[in-house]
Design an enzyme around this catalytic site. Structure first.
Site, mmCIF file in Angstrom:
data_model
loop_
_atom_site.group_PDB
_atom_site.id
_atom_site.type_symbol
_atom_site.label_atom_id
_atom_site.label_comp_id
_atom_site.label_asym_id
_atom_site.label_seq_id
_atom_site.Cartn_x
_atom_site.Cartn_y
_atom_site.Cartn_z
ATOM 1 C CG ASP A 36 0.176 42.943 41.672
ATOM 2 O OD1 ASP A 36 -0.339 42.170 42.139
ATOM 3 O OD2 ASP A 36 -0.405 44.131 41.784
ATOM 4 C CB ILE A 37 -0.126 40.906 35.491
ATOM 5 C CG1 ILE A 37 0.165 39.500 35.921
ATOM 6 C CG2 ILE A 37 0.147 41.017 34.023
ATOM 7 C CD1 ILE A 37 -1.006 38.597 35.214
ATOM 8 C CD GLU A 94 -4.396 42.605 38.826
ATOM 9 O OE1 GLU A 94 -4.386 43.771 39.171
ATOM 10 O OE2 GLU A 94 -5.527 41.831 39.282
#
Length: 383
Positions: free
Chosen positions: A254-255, A299
């Site tokens: 995940d960002i 994301e």
């Protein structure tokens, strides 16, 4: 001889043979593509496995025609089919492939007939037609002329050829009457038109199916493989693990604070970040044999890494984390620092479904996020 028996029946037989060859070839091509698992790239007969298959298929067809001609005892048999084969492999395949096919028919002819006068005539005639076809193709493509010009030129060449057979009455070719010459030329014109139409239609359909497959399995923003593609590949690798004992690791990623980027800089800025992160993931995945990166959500990304154990995947993930952490991401007029959180898991023999690996990687990811983000959690760290 009635009109029906002299014209309609043989012509229809030739048409069905031509269409049957086209359909069989296309079916086998689609089978090869589906077995390779790469259904999203345009079909290319000029290189790779399809080029090899095309050579084998049409060389076998050419050899078959020569065997039938030898059995008939004269070259009148299957003349139109053999010439259509020569024309279209020259048009659609590479020069190396088409010449290989032509060479296979030459070798078969020599083996069956020996170096007789008829064989020398055959070799000279087919070589001249082959070179003439190459020259026409070069002109058509150089000046970007419509394909109909090439097809019409082929019809004219065959008209001249059959007229030559009629006037010369070559002994090895058998007796060619004006009726036989006219029938064979008309048959060629009709079969040539049908063959061109069939190939054009099937190629367009193949390209359309390829486009649909690409759209269905590719994320339009990042150009990465999407969740559907991930599930298909994941299931194949899961099967390969149990069948071939091939290891499989997964990274869930995940960002960090991506929502904050959207809220602060806008969704267009967020899209720019996604595109840049995706490029890094694809670049790094390309360095590991068989690895593939996917965008599975907003994301959220997953990376599948066959042939890597947990320690090797850990090393890969830390290198990936460092590359993202120390990169600057242009957004509007700014340069942003970004971090990512990761969860790393590996497939085990006791995993009765592929979802178990997916869930473990997901749990490791949420553990990294719960511990403050910008972390990598391996599944053995929570045992």
């Amino acid at each position: 001889m009635t009109l029906h028996s002299w014209y309609i029946s043989p012509l229809f037989t030739g048409i069905f043979v031509i269409l049957g060859i086209i359909v069989l070839f296309q079916i086998l091509v689609r089978l090869i593509i589906s077995k390779s698992g790469d259904v999203t790239r345009p079909i290319n007969y000029l290189s790779g496995r399809l080029a090899f298959f095309s050579v084998v298929f049409f060389a076998a067809l050419g050899i078959y025609f020569e065997v039938v001609v030898f059995d008939q005892g004269h070259d009148l048999a299957f003349v139109n089919f053999r010439l259509l084969l020569l024309f279209y492999v020259t048009i659609y395949l590479s020069r190396k492939s088409s010449f290989t096919i032509l060479g296979a028919t030459w070798l078969t002819r020599i083996i069956l007939w020996g170096l007789t006068t008829g064989t020398l005539y055959f070799l000279f005639m087919t070589l001249c037609i082959y070179l003439l076809t190459l020259g026409m193709i070069t002109i058509i493509r150089r000046y970007n002329l419509p394909q109909i010009y090439l097809i019409s030129t082929l019809d004219i060449i065959l008209g001249i050829l059959w007229a030559t057979f009629y006037y010369l009455q070559l002994p090895y070719f058998g007796t060619v009457s004006i009726k036989i010459a006219l029938f064979n030329w008309v048959s060629f014109v009709i079969m040539n038109a049908i063959l061109e139409f069939g190939l054009t239609h099937l190629n367009q359909e193949n390209n359309y199916l390829t486009m649909l497959s690409h759209q269905a399995t590719t994320d339009p923003l990042t150009k990465m493989n999407n969740y559907l593609s991930f599930k298909e590949d994941f299931d194949k690798l899961y099967t390969s693990f149990h069948k071939n004992n091939q290891s499989l690791a997964m990274i869930a990623l995940d960002i960090d604070y991506f929502k904050r980027i959207n809220d602060t800089y806008g969704h267009l800025a967020g899209n720019q970040v996604l595109e840049q992160i995706a490029k890094i993931l694809m670049d790094e995945s390309a360095k590991s044999e068989g690895a593939q990166a996917y965008r599975v959500g907003g994301e959220e990304f997953n990376i599948l890494l066959p042939n890597l154990n947990l320690q090797e995947t850990n090393k890969f993930s830390h290198h990936l984390q460092d590359r993202i952490r120390y990169s600057l991401f242009p957004v509007n007029d700014l340069r942003l620092h970004l971090t990512v959180s990761m969860g790393v898991a590996i497939l085990h023999e006791h995993d009765v479904t592929s979802n178990l690996l997916y869930e473990r990687a997901d749990q490791m990811l949420y553990h990294s996020k719960g511990q403050g983000r910008n972390r990598i959690t391996l599944e053995n760290e929570l045992n």
